[in-house]
Each structure stands twice: as C-alpha cells, then as structure tokens.
Design an enzyme around this catalytic site. Structure first.
Site, PDB file in Angstrom:
ATOM      1  CB  ALA A 120      43.958  42.415  37.641  1.00 61.43           C
ATOM      2  N   GLY A 178      41.917  43.873  41.907  1.00 66.90           N
ATOM      3  CA  GLY A 178      40.564  43.613  40.842  1.00 66.90           C
ATOM      4  C   GLY A 178      39.610  42.534  41.662  1.00 66.90           C
ATOM      5  CD  GLU A 206      44.055  48.486  42.553  1.00 67.40           C
ATOM      6  OE1 GLU A 206      44.169  49.007  43.658  1.00 67.40           O
ATOM      7  OE2 GLU A 206      43.138  47.752  41.926  1.00 67.40           O
ATOM      8  CD  GLU A 231      39.113  47.501  40.799  1.00 62.48           C
ATOM      9  OE1 GLU A 231      39.794  46.551  40.404  1.00 62.48           O
ATOM     10  OE2 GLU A 231      39.195  48.724  40.418  1.00 62.48           O
TER      11      GLU A 231
END
Ligand code: CO8
Length: 260
Positions: A66, A111, A134, A114
């Site tokens: 992300a 992300g 993370e 993911e």
C-alpha cells in the site's frame, strides 16, 4: 472511468491489468484501489474474456505495498474504511468467474502481496521477492494478508513471515506454495497467457463453478460439500457437459467456445 494508474490491454481474450506507478514501485493508493474495483466490478466483461493477468509496471516491482504516504493522515475510522474497501475489491478479484493470474515481476510486499494472494494463481519471475513487512511500520496487514497467507502457506510459515517481516526469494515462495512457477522475467507474461489458454480450452461454466467451490472451502458460512453437490447437479445437465461427455465418447476434442 478514466484509468490513470492502471494500464488495461485486452488481447486474444486475455485482459492484462498493469499497476502503473513505477516511480513508487507500483504502490497501491486509494485511486489505484478505486480503479481496480471499477475494473473487476463494473468494466471487465467476464463472458467474453478467457482470463485476467495482473502485473506491475517496470522490471523491479509487482507492487511494493500500500502507498505508505497515505498513512500519515489516517485516523481510526478512515483506516478501518480503507481496509474494508480493499477487502471488498480483493474479494471481487478472488470471486471472479474466470481465472485471474498474478504475474509477479519483482517486489510483492504488503498490500501488493495481498493483491497477488487474492488472485487464483501466482507465477513469478526469478527476481521476485515476497513479504508482509507491515510490522516494520508498526502496522498489521489490512488487505486480507493475515487470512490469505495462512490459507496458502499454513499457519506456522505465515506466522513467521508476518511476525519477522522477512522478505523471501522466489525459490522459497515456490517451496512454501505461495507461487506455482518461476520463470525468467522476459517469459513471465507468456507463461501467464499460456496457463490461461490451457484453462480456456475447458468448459467455462465448469471453470467458474470450480473457482466458486474452491473459494467455498474458505467461507465459514458455506458448506462446501453441499455446494459441490448442488453445482455438480447444475453442471451435469448443461450444454457444456453434454458436449464434453459426447466429445469423449465420440473420441474428438470438445468444443466449448466459438474460438476453441
Ligand atoms: N509506498 C510508497 N512509496 C513506496 C513504497 C510504498 N509501499 N515502496 C517504495 N516506494 C517508493 C520509495 O519511497 C521510492 O520513492 P522515491 O524515489 O521518491 O524516494 C521509490 O518507491 C523507490 O523505492 P526505494 O528507493 O526504496 O527502492 P529500493 O530498491 O531501495 O527498496 C523496497 C525497495 C525494499 C521495496 C523499499 O522501497 C521498501 O521497503 N518499500 C516499502 C515496502 C513496504 O513496507 N510495504 C508494505 C507497506 S504497508 C502495506 O502494504 C499495508 C497494506 C494494508 C493497508 C491497509 C489499509 C490502509
């Protein structure tokens, strides 16, 4: 919707979706997530496509996570909302009725990993690196990583990767079952296309139902065995299964699509 952060190229019935923010190693910000959601929920015509490939722009990254710059001004509610939005978009990729392959051409982190894990299959180039870093940021995964990593590689390995933030090689990812093939980078998209073309020679209804049934195993509210019996009943009488069974008995290749 005008795509500003994603390139879409449809060729020979295969949609190539390229996350295109190479200067930020294709990090996913809110705009990328919105565009991905629009593609999978509103735009792509799954009836006319054989499959979808998701990859990253450039030679260095699939998606490096992300976009960390967007975390600076998030409060509790906004954080929760942005995570739920990601879950919704990634769930729509996972439940797509045609095969979606992540062609992982470099860093697949946070992300981004993911996103790869929401695809039905993952193949990677030799330079690919995987991880859920993370905790380095004092964060937990927010786009399904704690759930899908366990599904793919088991609790012990998932726990170690999530807690240590270790970055693993393509070879290790293959050993763990996170990916199914490693190829040289220049052959990555061809390998993804070849996988989709192989699948597209099968019955499309059976493919869609199989994806649904495999996903049902991980749905706590579904009884996968009951669903399988229902779907078997539905497929056995279909035009598609009539063609498949007849073709076998007549010793010919089944013709499931106009272009096959
Ligand atoms: N977000 C924003 N920018 C990024 C990101 C990212 N995730 N990753 C890389 N970039 C940028 C860098 O800041 C740099 O920009 P600039 O040139 O302007 O300085 C550019 O991309 C190139 O990166 P590097 O210079 O760092 O390249 P290196 O080869 O030295 O390093 C790494 C590559 C190891 C991939 C390194 O960039 C890195 O560690 N990136 C961050 C990886 C990471 O921590 N990812 C996880 C993010 S958290 C997350 O994904 C949570 C998901 C759930 C969200 C839930 C809802 C909010």
């Amino acid at each position: 919707m005008e795509l500003k952060n994603i390139l879409l190229d449809i060729e020979d019935g295969i949609a190539l979706v390229t996350i295109n923010r190479p200067k930020a190693l294709n990090a996913i910000n809110d705009d990328v997530m919105t565009e991905l959601g629009w593609l999978f929920n509103d735009h792509l015509d799954f009836q006319s496509l054989k499959g979808v490939i998701i990859t990253g722009s450039g030679e260095k990254a699939f998606v490096a996570g992300a976009d960390i710059t967007q975390f600076k001004n998030l409060d509790k509610q906004a954080g929760c909302e942005i995570s739920r939005k990601g879950h919704k978009v990634y769930n729509s990729i996972e439940s797509c009725p045609i095969p979606v392959i992540a062609a992982i051409n470099g860093f697949s982190l946070g992300g981004g990993n993911e996103l790869a894990m929401s695809c039905h299959m993952r193949i990677a180039s030799t330079n690919a690196r995987f991880g859920q870093p993370e905790v380095n940021l004092g964060l937990v995964p927010g786009y399904g990583g704690t759930q899908r990593l366990i599904q793919l590689i088991g609790k012990g390995r998932a726990m170690e990767l999530l807690l240590t933030a270790d970055i693993i090689s393509a070879e290790k990812a293959l050993e763990y079952g996170l990916i199914t093939h490693i190829v040289e980078q220049e052959g990555l998209l061809a390998a993804a296309r070849s996988l989709i073309n192989k699948i597209s020679s099968k019955g499309p209804l059976a493919i869609a139902r199989t994806i649904e049934l495999v996903n049902a195993y991980f749905d706590k509210n579904a009884n996968g065995f009951m669903k399988e019996a229902d779907r078997f009943g539905e497929t056995i009488g279909s035009d598609e299964s009539t063609e498949g069974v007849n073709a076998f008995l007549e010793k010919r290749k089944a013709k499931f699509r106009n272009d096959s």
